[in-house]
Design an enzyme around this catalytic site. Structure first.
Site, short mmCIF file in Angstrom:
data_model
loop_
_atom_site.label_atom_id
_atom_site.label_comp_id
_atom_site.label_asym_id
_atom_site.label_seq_id
_atom_site.Cartn_x
_atom_site.Cartn_y
_atom_site.Cartn_z
N ALA A 16 0.85 -1.20 0.00
CA ALA A 16 0.00 0.00 0.00
C ALA A 16 0.88 1.25 0.00
O ALA A 16 0.70 2.17 -0.79
CB ALA A 16 -0.92 -0.01 1.22
N VAL A 88 -9.34 -9.55 9.87
CA VAL A 88 -9.96 -10.32 8.79
C VAL A 88 -10.74 -11.53 9.30
O VAL A 88 -11.66 -12.00 8.63
CB VAL A 88 -8.94 -10.80 7.73
CG1 VAL A 88 -8.34 -9.64 6.98
CG2 VAL A 88 -7.87 -11.66 8.33
N ASP A 179 -1.24 -9.07 -12.08
CA ASP A 179 0.09 -9.56 -12.41
C ASP A 179 0.79 -8.30 -12.89
O ASP A 179 0.53 -7.84 -14.00
CB ASP A 179 0.04 -10.62 -13.53
CG ASP A 179 1.41 -11.22 -13.77
OD1 ASP A 179 2.38 -10.43 -13.89
OD2 ASP A 179 1.54 -12.45 -13.83
N HIS A 180 1.63 -7.72 -12.04
CA HIS A 180 2.08 -6.36 -12.35
C HIS A 180 2.94 -6.30 -13.62
O HIS A 180 3.12 -5.24 -14.18
CB HIS A 180 2.75 -5.69 -11.15
CG HIS A 180 4.09 -6.25 -10.82
ND1 HIS A 180 4.25 -7.39 -10.09
CD2 HIS A 180 5.34 -5.82 -11.14
CE1 HIS A 180 5.53 -7.65 -9.98
NE2 HIS A 180 6.22 -6.72 -10.60
N GLU A 218 17.54 -11.06 -11.91
CA GLU A 218 17.69 -10.04 -10.86
C GLU A 218 19.09 -10.16 -10.28
O GLU A 218 19.66 -11.25 -10.25
CB GLU A 218 16.70 -10.31 -9.72
CG GLU A 218 15.25 -10.30 -10.12
CD GLU A 218 14.36 -10.65 -8.93
OE1 GLU A 218 13.82 -9.75 -8.31
OE2 GLU A 218 14.25 -11.86 -8.62
N HIS A 242 4.46 -14.40 -13.97
CA HIS A 242 4.99 -13.35 -14.84
C HIS A 242 5.54 -13.88 -16.17
O HIS A 242 5.23 -13.37 -17.24
CB HIS A 242 6.09 -12.56 -14.13
CG HIS A 242 5.68 -12.05 -12.77
ND1 HIS A 242 4.45 -11.48 -12.55
CD2 HIS A 242 6.32 -12.02 -11.58
CE1 HIS A 242 4.37 -11.13 -11.27
NE2 HIS A 242 5.48 -11.45 -10.66
N LYS A 347 20.59 -7.12 -13.92
CA LYS A 347 19.14 -6.98 -13.71
C LYS A 347 18.55 -6.69 -15.08
O LYS A 347 18.86 -5.67 -15.70
CB LYS A 347 18.90 -5.78 -12.77
CG LYS A 347 17.45 -5.40 -12.57
CD LYS A 347 17.39 -4.19 -11.62
CE LYS A 347 16.04 -3.53 -11.59
NZ LYS A 347 15.02 -4.33 -10.93
P1 NAD Z 1 2.48 -6.50 4.69
O1 NAD Z 1 2.77 -7.64 5.62
O2 NAD Z 1 3.42 -5.38 4.63
O3 NAD Z 1 1.05 -5.89 5.04
C1 NAD Z 1 -0.02 -6.69 5.41
C2 NAD Z 1 -1.25 -5.88 5.77
O4 NAD Z 1 -2.20 -6.83 6.24
C3 NAD Z 1 -1.09 -4.84 6.87
O5 NAD Z 1 -1.86 -3.69 6.54
C4 NAD Z 1 -1.72 -5.52 8.09
O6 NAD Z 1 -2.37 -4.61 9.00
C5 NAD Z 1 -2.76 -6.36 7.45
N1 NAD Z 1 -3.10 -7.51 8.29
C6 NAD Z 1 -2.28 -8.47 8.78
N2 NAD Z 1 -3.00 -9.33 9.54
C7 NAD Z 1 -4.27 -8.90 9.51
C8 NAD Z 1 -5.46 -9.35 10.11
N3 NAD Z 1 -5.51 -10.44 10.89
N4 NAD Z 1 -6.58 -8.65 9.87
C9 NAD Z 1 -6.57 -7.54 9.10
N5 NAD Z 1 -5.48 -7.07 8.50
C10 NAD Z 1 -4.34 -7.74 8.72
O7 NAD Z 1 2.24 -7.17 3.25
P2 NAD Z 1 2.53 -6.51 1.82
O8 NAD Z 1 3.96 -6.66 1.50
O9 NAD Z 1 1.92 -5.17 1.77
O10 NAD Z 1 1.76 -7.51 0.83
C11 NAD Z 1 0.37 -7.48 0.64
C12 NAD Z 1 -0.02 -8.39 -0.50
O11 NAD Z 1 0.60 -7.95 -1.68
C13 NAD Z 1 0.40 -9.85 -0.33
O12 NAD Z 1 -0.55 -10.66 -0.96
C14 NAD Z 1 1.70 -9.93 -1.12
O13 NAD Z 1 1.94 -11.24 -1.58
C15 NAD Z 1 1.36 -9.00 -2.26
N6 NAD Z 1 2.53 -8.40 -2.90
C16 NAD Z 1 3.37 -7.59 -2.21
C17 NAD Z 1 4.45 -7.02 -2.85
C18 NAD Z 1 5.38 -6.07 -2.14
O14 NAD Z 1 6.29 -5.56 -2.82
N7 NAD Z 1 5.21 -5.79 -0.89
C19 NAD Z 1 4.70 -7.31 -4.20
C20 NAD Z 1 3.82 -8.13 -4.88
C21 NAD Z 1 2.74 -8.67 -4.22
#
Ligand code: NAD
Length: 490
Positions: A16, A88, A179-180, A218, A242, A347
């Site tokens: 986020a 959740v 799928d970015h 990478e 990907h 990379k």
């Molecule tokens: P993160 O661990 O940083 O964040 C997880 C979020 O989930 C947090 O906001 C946390 O508050 C929330 N959370 C955890 N447990 C919870 C619960 N029980 N109830 C409600 N909320 C809860 O994870 P992230 O890196 O932001 O990844 C999020 C998703 O995106 C995952 O599916 C990951 O595979 C995918 N993703 C992440 C990246 C990246 O670069 N970070 C890249 C590609 C895909």
């Protein structure tokens, strides 16, 4: 664009912060968000709205490609943002969330169009989808959509289970699987490059193409993602999603009209036509590797097994190379070579299309050879298309000689939107062209499943390769069998 509510699960998470808020902000700057827009951020912790907006602002300053100016008043953008705590696994929290969404919908006079974005750990995806259905969040008179992050399942069975659960709350055309890679400029450009140019279209087949090489290498190692990566490996993290998506985009045939439905249909035909591998043929067509200690950028780096958080003696793959055949009349006899790895020399995400070269011996009497024409599509870190052809040069001691000449098309990266901007914009608009359809995901898992099983049964050697190299020698042999070689940096 229609007024709506953007419901973000995982609003305090890394993705986020780094991608989603900057994408929304850049869309806002370009006037690409709806006039009436409500964002409800969800996370486990209690956070006051003000604090949440402060965190969003901080992420824009740190990660947005266009950073807000010092002292700039971000209120017009941030006033759409509210925070709501939600665990959740607590059904009650979803009912409270419904109340909070409805309150904002009334305040802003919004129709109940709702986009749910699941940016949380994958083990929560099923539960959230079920709760969206059961709590009434998904019972809207307007539209509802779901954006879901990777990974989509851990294997064929878990992907199917996840999809069944999502389907309890959402129809296929309401689901946007991110799928970015499909948001990247050059991957999106493939469609135009190949389909809108009659000259390229005319040679995009087995008559003219010798082989296609898709690489995603990478230089980084496993970084902070050890717990996830040690379970996933390169095959799940990069290959199943990907690389196979890029393969589909590269090989798809021309539809009668460019529409989301037609593009996905053409992609499906390609993945459906991939010749399956079995336990017996997997050894011939797939190479697995794991990085050992080595050197990168003049500095020593440790091997995978010694990375923090990696299970001692882990036999996880950090490199996969594969030779694939598409049983489609237009691609008969054209190998598609795919490879991806961590801690490699460079990379680079790129597609190299090597054309057949019937002129190789045309200059034999002059003791010269022509090089094959190459079309190189660089996806990352450069965004560039190059065409290599034969030209005459008189640089060599006054004597004319044939040598490869490069023609380049560079994209001006400074003005490009990020993948997440494009994808979120498309989802807000209901355009699913560059999202993975369930058919594609399921067929990709189906193709990969015997490979996963062969890995688990230890049927394939795990080749060590030095960090900073181009992967194990076995991946070169995969191409040599067909008389080909990886084009590294032509
Ligand atoms: P993160 O661990 O940083 O964040 C997880 C979020 O989930 C947090 O906001 C946390 O508050 C929330 N959370 C955890 N447990 C919870 C619960 N029980 N109830 C409600 N909320 C809860 O994870 P992230 O890196 O932001 O990844 C999020 C998703 O995106 C995952 O599916 C990951 O595979 C995918 N993703 C992440 C990246 C990246 O670069 N970070 C890249 C590609 C895909």
């Amino acid at each position: 664009m229609e007024a709506m509510t953007f419901v973000l699960f995982g609003a305090t998470g890394d993705l986020a912060k780094r991608k989603i808020y900057p994408a929304l902000y850049n869309l806002y700057l370009d006037g690409k968000l709806p006039e009436a827009f409500s964002v409800i951020g969800l996370g486990r912790r209690e956070i006051a709205d003000e604090k949440f907006r402060g965190n969003v602002e901080q992420s824009l300053r740190q990660f947005s490609r266009r950073s807000p100016a010092e002292g700039e008043d971000l209120t017009p953008f941030l006033s759409s943002f509210r925070y709501h705590p939600l665990d959740v696994s607590h059904p009650d929290d979803y009912r409270k969330l419904l109340g909070a969404i409805e309150t904002r919908e009334r305040e802003l006079g919004l129709p109940d169009n709702r986009l749910f974005y699941l940016s949380v750990a994958p083990e929560f995806f099923d539960a959230i989808a079920v709760q969206i259905q059961e709590s009434g969040l998904g019972s809207t008179r307007g539209w509802k959509r779901l954006i879901i992050e990777k990974p989509f399942g851990h294997d064929l069975q878990t992907a199917r289970e996840l999809n069944d659960n999502l389907n309890r709350a959402f129809e296929e055309d309401e689901i946007y699987r991110i799928d970015h890679y499909l948001g990247k400029t050059m991957v999106q450009n493939l469609e135009t490059l190949v389909l809108a140019n009659p000259v390229i279209q005319a040679v995009w087949n087995k008559e003219h193409i010798s082989n296609v090489q898709i690489t995603a290498s990478e230089t980084v190692g496993v970084e902070e993602r050890a717990a996830y990566y040690d379970q996933a490996g390169a095959i799940r993290d990069m290959f199943q999603n990907h690389l196979l998506q890029v393969l589909m985009m590269t090989a798809m045939r021309r539809p009668s009209q460019i529409t989301a439905g037609n593009i996905r249909e053409e992609k499906r035909k390609i993945i459906e036509a991939l010749r399956p591998v079995s336990k017996n043929t997997v050894q011939e067509n797939i190479v697995r590797g794991q990085y050992a200690a080595g050197e990168l950028g003049g500095k020593p780096v440790v091997g995978y097994a010694n990375e923090p958080g990696i299970f001692p003696g882990s036999n996880n793959d950090t490199f996969v190379a594969a030779r694939l055949w598409i049983d489609h009349p237009d691609w008969a006899g054209v190998p598609f070579y795919l490879r991806t790895g961590k801690r490699m020399a460079a990379k680079s995400t790129r597609i190299v299309v090597e054309f057949k070269n019937p002129t190789e011996d045309l200059y034999a009497a002059k003791n010269e050879k022509t090089a094959p024409n190459l079309l190189i599509i660089e996806i990352n870190p450069n965004e560039k298309i190059s065409f290599l052809f034969n030209g005459k040069s008189s640089r060599t001691e006054g004597e004319s000689r044939i040598e490869p000449v490069e023609m380049n098309f560079w994209v001006d990266q400074s003005v490009l939107p990020e993948a997440y901007e494009r994808l979120i914009f498309d989802a807000l608009n209901g355009d699913a062209t560059f999202f993975a359809h369930w058919h594609e995901v399921e067929l990709a898992w189906q193709w990969v499943q015997p490979v996963l099983e062969a890995f688990e049964a230890d049927l394939l050697p795990l080749h060590p390769y030095a960090a900073g190299s181009n992967g194990p020698d076995a991946s070169d042999k995969l191409l040599q069998e067909q008389g080909h070689e990886w084009w590294l940096d032509p």
